[in-house]
Design an enzyme around this catalytic site. Structure first.
Site, PDB file in Angstrom:
ATOM      1  N   CYS A 174       2.783  -5.141   7.048  1.00 30.20           N
ATOM      2  CA  CYS A 174       2.110  -4.908   5.430  1.00 30.20           C
ATOM      3  C   CYS A 174       3.468  -4.051   4.830  1.00 30.20           C
ATOM      4  O   CYS A 174       4.630  -3.654   5.414  1.00 30.20           O
ATOM      5  CB  CYS A 174       1.097  -4.094   5.451  1.00 30.20           C
ATOM      6  SG  CYS A 174      -0.502  -4.871   5.761  1.00 30.20           S
TER       7      CYS A 174
ATOM      8  N   HIS B 246       0.975  -1.077   0.028  1.00 32.19           N
ATOM      9  CA  HIS B 246       0.003  -0.033  -0.134  1.00 32.19           C
ATOM     10  C   HIS B 246       0.762   1.347   0.066  1.00 32.19           C
ATOM     11  O   HIS B 246       2.142   1.248   0.222  1.00 32.19           O
ATOM     12  CB  HIS B 246      -1.019   0.132   1.200  1.00 32.19           C
ATOM     13  CG  HIS B 246      -0.241   0.039   2.464  1.00 32.19           C
ATOM     14  ND1 HIS B 246       0.098   1.097   3.098  1.00 32.19           N
ATOM     15  CD2 HIS B 246       0.203  -0.973   3.409  1.00 32.19           C
ATOM     16  CE1 HIS B 246       0.564   1.042   4.256  1.00 32.19           C
ATOM     17  NE2 HIS B 246       0.840  -0.308   4.485  1.00 32.19           N
TER      18      HIS B 246
END
Length: 526
Positions: A428, A409
């Protein structure tokens, strides 16, 4: 002697062992021109008894070989000589031939030489094809696609077709990354055998233009590793001056090690300089092992994230075409080794905060904190952060299928991309220039790209399917060959090298990680 020294047995001993074992096997094999694959038959009791005395993990494969050959012996003098040559090349895979082949021992016990030769060949083949260690035993979460080879059938086929060396050569990874790293291993082993480089004594920072007694040893070390050319080193002589030429070599060293590239010899650089040539060779050996775990056929279009280096590479048509810096999980919140399909791009994604993070780090700060960060609690009790400039996911999320809530992301916190140590997230992967990367992925379909661009302007949350298969691999490689053909190293941020080395019986001492900046406020949310 540990498993990383004494790399190749004395060739004369190997030859004597082969010759003696061959004499013992000669009568049984004198007329053996080719191994015939037959319908599985009952193995002769004496042969079956010998198989039963082997290590249990190799018995099924050995038994299958003799089922396929009708219980007939498979080794003769020519084939044993080929096996000797194969063993002599074990060092190219950072393996110790003596761990798998004992040709002298075969000569000492000729009655069992046939079966033990088969077991040795299969054991070595399995290591080349699958690795020595099961990855799940040394990593908490490892979900990659493993390589899978039927070594018993493959060995019989290789003997049948008289191509034993070629078959063994093809078991290890054939990609340029493995081959170049193998060549790097041989080079560092040669440096170590020749005495290595001068030990670097940690101390005061070495500044440009300063005079320091450690500089001559530093020049020798940088020359051996290829950061300074031999001709340049000769011109420097034994000068203790930290000159511009030495600084240039140091910048090359810092780039290869993922350090801050400033030409100064500060704390982080000094720790990396503390590794010996033997340590670096053994670190390469660990990473060759990791590569042997993986399937050989890769998707021609894929995204690979090296979590040890915090670098992402985008491959298209089997070639690397784009790379970005990334921020990955911290030591406490490690990004796992994972392989998943890339499903879709989400423009302006909201973030549903994992319950654990919400309980520990957000809810205790009260309603005012939630409001200040565009957060609210939905009807199901989850904390959600609205899409927008404050969203921890930034302006785009790259969704992976069934990925344990691990995804790639954007981020509003851009400063961490400028750090050399970028293991800072909750697991992440934050992608530098993520919006531009999303546009690159969607560019083959103008309609999809237009939808994404429109959403970026409007601020609407929009999911855009890629419409094609793109794989994502999250890898942990602390030694690899960079785009300039140089061996690059990263420190063991997740301590996975340490754990793998222990499992493989390798004694390696690697530098501790030095981070140049503490985590920012809320920097490790996602």
């Amino acid at each position: 002697m540990d498993s990383m020294s004494g790399w190749v047995m004395n060739r004369r001993e190997l030859g004597l062992g082969v010759a003696t074992a061959s004499l013992a096997l000669g009568a049984a094999n004198a007329s053996l021109a080719q191994v015939q694959v037959t319908v599985p038959n009952t193995i002769p009791p004496a042969l079956d008894a010998q198989i039963g005395r082997l290590a249990q993990d190799i018995q099924p494969d050995v038994r299958k070989v003799y089922e396929l050959t009708g219980g007939r012996p498979v080794w003769n003098a020519e084939r044993l000589r080929a096996l000797q040559d194969i063993a002599s090349r074990a060092e190219h895979h950072a393996l110790h031939a003596g761990d798998y082949f004992d040709f002298v021992g075969l000569a000492a016990q000729p009655d069992t030489a046939e079966v033990r030769s088969t077991a040795a060949a299969l054991g070595y083949a399995k290591v080349l094809a699958h690795g020595r260690i099961a990855p799940e035993t040394v990593e908490e979460l490892w979900e990659m696609q493993k390589n899978s080879v039927d070594v018993a059938s493959g060995l019989v086929g290789a003997l049948n077709n008289n191509n034993l060396p070629a078959w063994f050569d093809g078991l290890a990874p054939q990609d340029i990354g493995y081959k170049n790293l193998s060549a790097g291993y041989i080079r560092y082993r040669r440096i170590a055998r020749d005495g290595g480089w001068p030990a670097f004594a940690a101390g005061a920072q070495i500044e440009p233009g300063a005079s320091d007694p450690r500089v001559p040893g530093l020049v020798k070390r940088l020359t051996l590793e290829g950061d300074i050319s031999p001709s340049a080193a000769t011109a420097m002589g034994n000068s203790a001056v930290y000159s511009a030429a030495v600084q240039q070599g140091m910048r090359s060293f810092q780039t290869r090690h993922g350090l801050g590239v400033d030409g100064r010899v500060g704390p982080a650089t000094q720790r990396s300089l503390g590794a010996s040539a033997e340590d670096r060779a053994r670190q390469i050996a660990l990473n060759l092992e990791r590569r042997r775990w993986l399937k050989r056929d890769l998707q021609p279009e894929r995204i690979e994230v090296n979590t040890a280096a915090a670098i992402m590479v985008y491959w298209k048509d089997g070639q690397p075409v784009h790379s970005n810096r990334v921020v990955v999980g911290s030591h406490a919140n490690q990004t796992p080794s994972l392989e998943r399909d890339f499903a879709s791009v989400v423009a302006n994604p909201p973030w549903t905060v994992p319950m654990g993070i919400a309980r520990r780090e957000i809810l205790p700060k009260g309603p005012g904190y939630l409001a200040a960060n565009d957060m609210y609690i939905n009807d199901n009790g989850w904390v959600v952060q609205r899409a927008g400039p404050r969203s921890s996911l930034g302006y785009v999320k790259f969704e992976l299928r069934d990925s344990y809530a691990i995804f790639l992301h954007d981020t509003p916190s851009k400063g961490a991309f400028n750090l050399s140590v970028r293991q800072r997230s909750h697991g992440c992967v934050r992608v530098q220039n993520a919006v531009e990367f999303a546009r690159l992925l969607l560019a083959p379909d103008p309609t999809k790209l237009e939808r994404f661009d429109t959403a970026q302007v409007s601020g609407d949350t929009t999911r855009v399917q890629t419409g094609r298969q793109i794989g994502v691999r999250l890898l942990y490689w602390t030694a690899f060959v960079d785009g300039q053909g140089r061996v690059a190293f990263r420190e063991d941020s997740y301590r996975r090298d340490t754990k793998l080395a222990r499992a493989m019986g390798i004694d390696v001492r690697l530098p501790e990680v030095v981070s140049e900046a503490p985590a920012d406020k809320d920097d490790d949310w996602v």
